[in-house]
Write a protein that holds these residues in place. Structure first.
Motif, PDB file in Angstrom:
ATOM      1  N   ASN B 194       0.821  -1.208   0.000  1.00  0.00           N
ATOM      2  CA  ASN B 194       0.000   0.000   0.000  1.00  0.00           C
ATOM      3  C   ASN B 194       0.858   1.263   0.000  1.00  0.00           C
ATOM      4  OD1 ASN B 194       0.517  -0.736   2.834  1.00  0.00           O
ATOM      5  ND2 ASN B 194      -0.656   1.119   3.289  1.00  0.00           N
ATOM      6  N   GLU B 195       2.071   1.189   0.548  1.00  0.00           N
ATOM      7  CA  GLU B 195       2.960   2.362   0.490  1.00  0.00           C
ATOM      8  C   GLU B 195       3.341   2.664  -0.959  1.00  0.00           C
ATOM      9  OE1 GLU B 195       3.793   4.554   2.639  1.00  0.00           O
ATOM     10  OE2 GLU B 195       3.202   3.614   4.527  1.00  0.00           O
ATOM     11  N   ALA B 197       1.492   1.754  -3.603  1.00  0.00           N
ATOM     12  CA  ALA B 197       0.263   2.250  -4.242  1.00  0.00           C
ATOM     13  C   ALA B 197       0.069   3.733  -3.931  1.00  0.00           C
ATOM     14  CB  ALA B 197      -0.948   1.444  -3.777  1.00  0.00           C
ATOM     15  N   ALA B 198       0.357   4.117  -2.690  1.00  0.00           N
ATOM     16  CA  ALA B 198       0.222   5.534  -2.292  1.00  0.00           C
ATOM     17  C   ALA B 198       1.156   6.415  -3.114  1.00  0.00           C
ATOM     18  CB  ALA B 198       0.509   5.687  -0.801  1.00  0.00           C
ATOM     19  N   SER B 199       2.397   5.953  -3.320  1.00  0.00           N
ATOM     20  CA  SER B 199       3.339   6.791  -4.072  1.00  0.00           C
ATOM     21  C   SER B 199       3.013   6.777  -5.563  1.00  0.00           C
ATOM     22  CB  SER B 199       4.782   6.366  -3.797  1.00  0.00           C
ATOM     23  OG  SER B 199       4.999   5.051  -4.232  1.00  0.00           O
ATOM     24  N   PHE B 201      -0.088   6.839  -6.732  1.00  0.00           N
ATOM     25  CA  PHE B 201      -1.102   7.891  -6.839  1.00  0.00           C
ATOM     26  C   PHE B 201      -0.462   9.278  -6.731  1.00  0.00           C
ATOM     27  CE2 PHE B 201      -4.429   4.692  -5.880  1.00  0.00           C
ATOM     28  CZ  PHE B 201      -5.394   5.093  -6.780  1.00  0.00           C
ATOM     29  N   HIS B 202       0.505   9.417  -5.825  1.00  0.00           N
ATOM     30  CA  HIS B 202       1.116  10.731  -5.651  1.00  0.00           C
ATOM     31  C   HIS B 202       1.826  11.163  -6.929  1.00  0.00           C
ATOM     32  CE1 HIS B 202       3.462  14.045  -3.989  1.00  0.00           C
ATOM     33  NE2 HIS B 202       2.536  14.098  -3.059  1.00  0.00           N
ATOM     34  N   ILE B 205      -0.853  11.979  -9.796  1.00  0.00           N
ATOM     35  CA  ILE B 205      -1.737  13.147  -9.695  1.00  0.00           C
ATOM     36  C   ILE B 205      -0.935  14.437  -9.550  1.00  0.00           C
ATOM     37  CG2 ILE B 205      -3.570  14.166  -8.273  1.00  0.00           C
ATOM     38  CD1 ILE B 205      -4.547  11.191  -7.978  1.00  0.00           C
ATOM     39  N   SER B 206       0.244  14.370  -8.922  1.00  0.00           N
ATOM     40  CA  SER B 206       1.075  15.589  -8.930  1.00  0.00           C
ATOM     41  C   SER B 206       1.547  15.865 -10.351  1.00  0.00           C
ATOM     42  CB  SER B 206       2.237  15.472  -7.942  1.00  0.00           C
ATOM     43  OG  SER B 206       3.052  14.375  -8.242  1.00  0.00           O
ATOM     44  N   GLY B 207       1.708  14.828 -11.167  1.00  0.00           N
ATOM     45  CA  GLY B 207       1.983  15.025 -12.592  1.00  0.00           C
ATOM     46  C   GLY B 207       3.408  15.446 -12.888  1.00  0.00           C
ATOM     47  N   GLY B 213      -2.133  15.673 -13.056  1.00  0.00           N
ATOM     48  CA  GLY B 213      -2.666  14.334 -13.226  1.00  0.00           C
ATOM     49  C   GLY B 213      -4.111  14.214 -12.794  1.00  0.00           C
ATOM     50  N   ASP B 214      -4.852  13.430 -13.547  1.00  0.00           N
ATOM     51  CA  ASP B 214      -6.264  13.156 -13.280  1.00  0.00           C
ATOM     52  C   ASP B 214      -6.375  11.721 -12.735  1.00  0.00           C
ATOM     53  OD1 ASP B 214      -9.002  13.615 -13.338  1.00  0.00           O
ATOM     54  OD2 ASP B 214      -9.042  14.157 -15.462  1.00  0.00           O
ATOM     55  N   TYR B 215      -7.560  11.355 -12.238  1.00  0.00           N
ATOM     56  CA  TYR B 215      -7.732   9.989 -11.711  1.00  0.00           C
ATOM     57  C   TYR B 215      -7.899   8.991 -12.859  1.00  0.00           C
ATOM     58  CZ  TYR B 215     -12.698  11.087 -12.398  1.00  0.00           C
ATOM     59  OH  TYR B 215     -13.908  11.466 -12.939  1.00  0.00           O
ATOM     60  N   MET B 219      -8.151   1.508 -11.086  1.00  0.00           N
ATOM     61  CA  MET B 219      -7.178   1.744 -10.025  1.00  0.00           C
ATOM     62  C   MET B 219      -5.901   0.947 -10.333  1.00  0.00           C
ATOM     63  SD  MET B 219      -8.502   3.935  -7.950  1.00  0.00           S
ATOM     64  CE  MET B 219      -9.560   4.672  -9.209  1.00  0.00           C
TER      65      MET B 219
END
Lengths: 394, 394
Positions: B194-195, B197-199, B201-202, B205-207, B213-215, B219
């Motif tokens: 999950n760590e 997965a968290a990075s 997403f980061h 979306i920070s792009g 970045g969009d969703y 997933m």
């Protein structure tokens, strides 16, 4: 037998199956075909991002459920469901998004082979994952069956949470609090909205201690200023501005269980209009929490909220909450009771709601919400513990 | 008129509308009701996480489209669509998840008021967001209409991308590359999934620079070891283990446009079996890229891939790709052409696919994929530029 990491105990799954069978019998349903991914997970523990193809769970009165889906996803079925491996069935990949065949032809053939093609078959008529075409093909293939609308039948069985489920929701609530603390700390004028969305996801999924975060049923919503008049915008690359309110609609999620929690942050000095709205909203929330007692009804919460808002000249014109817990995209509501004047559901201990009276006005928006638990005695408990107010950074 | 931040030029939206009207005429459709959120966005620019309630776009031969949805979401419609404000219609909140009324009753009343309740009405029969119940209510309310199945009608108009769309996809590809670089750097034995997965997403979306970045429509998927035999597991809180392969199925997204990109990371020393599969897969990918030329067909790509895999004794039994670009959950595929032996679509310049020959074996999984663009001359171009191999950290 494939090794499993089941989220809940075997008796918990038996409890759910028994409740569902009783509801089926009451509705006169012989075989139930469950397409809502949340209902599938609740009944069988099936988990995976595979609901973009046709799949479902068959529930029978007299034998274990069957998970049915795309053949490649049967591997995920074997790894996640509590039933034995022979209760997982896969259809050929050529059915996927085909214009010449349809997965429901495979399902119908299997029902015929099981002798389950007659009698009353329950289907979730108004679910995202049961399309008009799926129903048309089932009707054409199963001419001897009678179809019964079972929309929300399983959802209603989920409305009162077990202790095992409440433990998951309390974990999700710790993540929700972490997310709120994070954005309140980081948002400043000039910071880009997508940077904050990125850190919300990072906080949500890294989780708290051993509580790992799962993906939410709704993506984070964080519209600012006039954009906050629209309740469901996500984010873009613009910067936060001085003089604007932003609401943050987020939820911590632990193994598909949600505790949504919304707060609003104003950068600068809020004007009188939004301050008056905040005061009425907080008064309404507190009145609603006090009305949210076992034996009262969902409409009592809505009416308690409405009184101070009406006095402040605010007519919301929308429901102020909905059942929550287990969910998959595109929603984190559980689709049973709503908090609104026309809903007469009697509140029971163990019911959980997102008490969500968002204000979406012409030029601004304000969200201050609570995820709540109906208790044996007294007012509702809140899952999260952060000040019930509009936050301000001057 | 509400201020807009339209993603594309006005001529681009007119191009799309004209293409759709020609397809409607060919299919004999007088009025088209579009429920697929991707099709709604492509036609009107409507954006928002509101597709969990009934909503849609009405397309007519002779006047601008109408966006129709829940009243609170009409605010989002006013802020996002290119049409004038009077082309946005909202229905009362009491229809939402009600058991006594249905939003399609409101839509039917509006069609009657417009005199559009007769003739041939196109509906997307096999879309997530057009339920069996929605169709049942429309049929009951609009007895004078004839309904035509318009599933994939708009999707097919989207299959060849404009230059404006390709510019978005190239931006998304830069984000995809950033995500891959990030997890290859961070994943080690003992790090929790999950760590990572968290990075992911980061990073997503920070792009990159001004590319926010969009969703994603799906997933991130990152199953390890035996779990990678299942293609659609997301993540949990377990640690990465020495001796296991993990595939990472991710996509950068810019304003709803996707370029999926999958790589596999082995921690330790890979065995002969997965090494042989890697070699055959890379050979097949390169043969497929060479076959992906304008004038050839989608099946040519699938067959070129299959030859070296078959020689290596691997039968995939699933399609090896699908059209990509604009999408909303629960999928990032565009639902038109698939790359598979039974698909005969002629390749045209500007078509874009996720060439996705995942291997999901009994004890492990391997994904090495490319998002590709069909060009005027020569083999397909890849959107992303990273080594086409299984990565190994010893």
């Amino acid at each position: 037998m494939t090794p499993k990491d089941l989220p809940f105990s075997r008796p918990e799954f038996q409890r759910r199956l028994t409740k569902t069978r009783i509801a089926m019998e009451k509705a006169g349903i012989d075989t139930l075909f469950v397409t809502d991914p949340s209902n599938q997970n609740w009944l069988t523990a099936y988990d995976g991002w595979s609901f973009y193809v046709h799949q479902g769970v068959l529930v029978f009165p007299d034998e274990d459920p069957i998970w049915w889906g795309r053949r490649m996803d049967a591997n995920g079925g074997l790894r996640t469901v509590w039933m034995s491996d022979d209760r997982v069935l896969g259809y050929d990949d050529s059915y996927v998004q085909s214009t010449t065949s349809h997965p429901m032809q495979d399902l119908a053939a299997r029902l015929r082979a099981m002798g389950r093609h007659t009698g009353r078959i329950g289907v979730e008529m108004d679910n995202y994952y049961f399309s008009a075409k799926a129903f048309e093909v089932m009707q054409a293939e199963l001419g001897d069956a009678r179809f019964v609308d079972a929309t929300y039948l399983v959802n209603w069985q989920r409305s009162v949470k077990s202790d095992e489920e409440l433990a998951f929701m309390r974990k999700a609530a710790r993540i929700s609090e972490k997310i709120v603390d994070g954005y309140l700390d980081r948002v400043e004028p000039g910071v880009r909205k997508n940077e904050i969305a990125a850190s919300i996801f990072h906080d949500a999924i890294s989780g708290v201690d051993d509580i790992w975060g799962d993906y939410p049923g709704l993506m984070p919503l964080l519209p600012s200023g006039k954009d906050a008049s629209a309740p469901h915008l996500t984010w873009d690359g613009r910067e936060f501005q001085h003089g604007e309110a932003t609401f943050f609609e987020i939820s911590g999620v632990y193994r598909r269980y949600h505790t949504p929690f919304c707060r609003t942050l104003f950068l600068g000095t809020p004007g009188d209009e939004i301050r008056r709205a905040e005061a009425a909203l907080v008064e309404g929330l507190e009145a609603g929490l006090d009305a949210a007692r076992a034996g009262n009804r969902t409409c009592d919460i809505a009416n308690a909220l409405a009184a101070p808002l009406t006095r402040a000249g605010i007519e919301r014109g929308a429901r102020c909450g909905y059942g929550i817990g287990l969910s998959y995209p595109p929603d984190w509501g559980e689709h049973h009771a709503s908090l609104r004047a026309e809903d007469q559901t009697v509140l029971e201990p163990g019911m959980t709601f997102h008490f969500m009276p968002g204000l979406w006005m012409d030029d601004w928006g304000l969200e201050i919400t609570e995820s709540i638990l109906i208790t044996e005695n007294g007012p509702a408990q809140t899952f999260c513990n952060r000040p019930r107010k509009m936050f301000v950074k001057d």
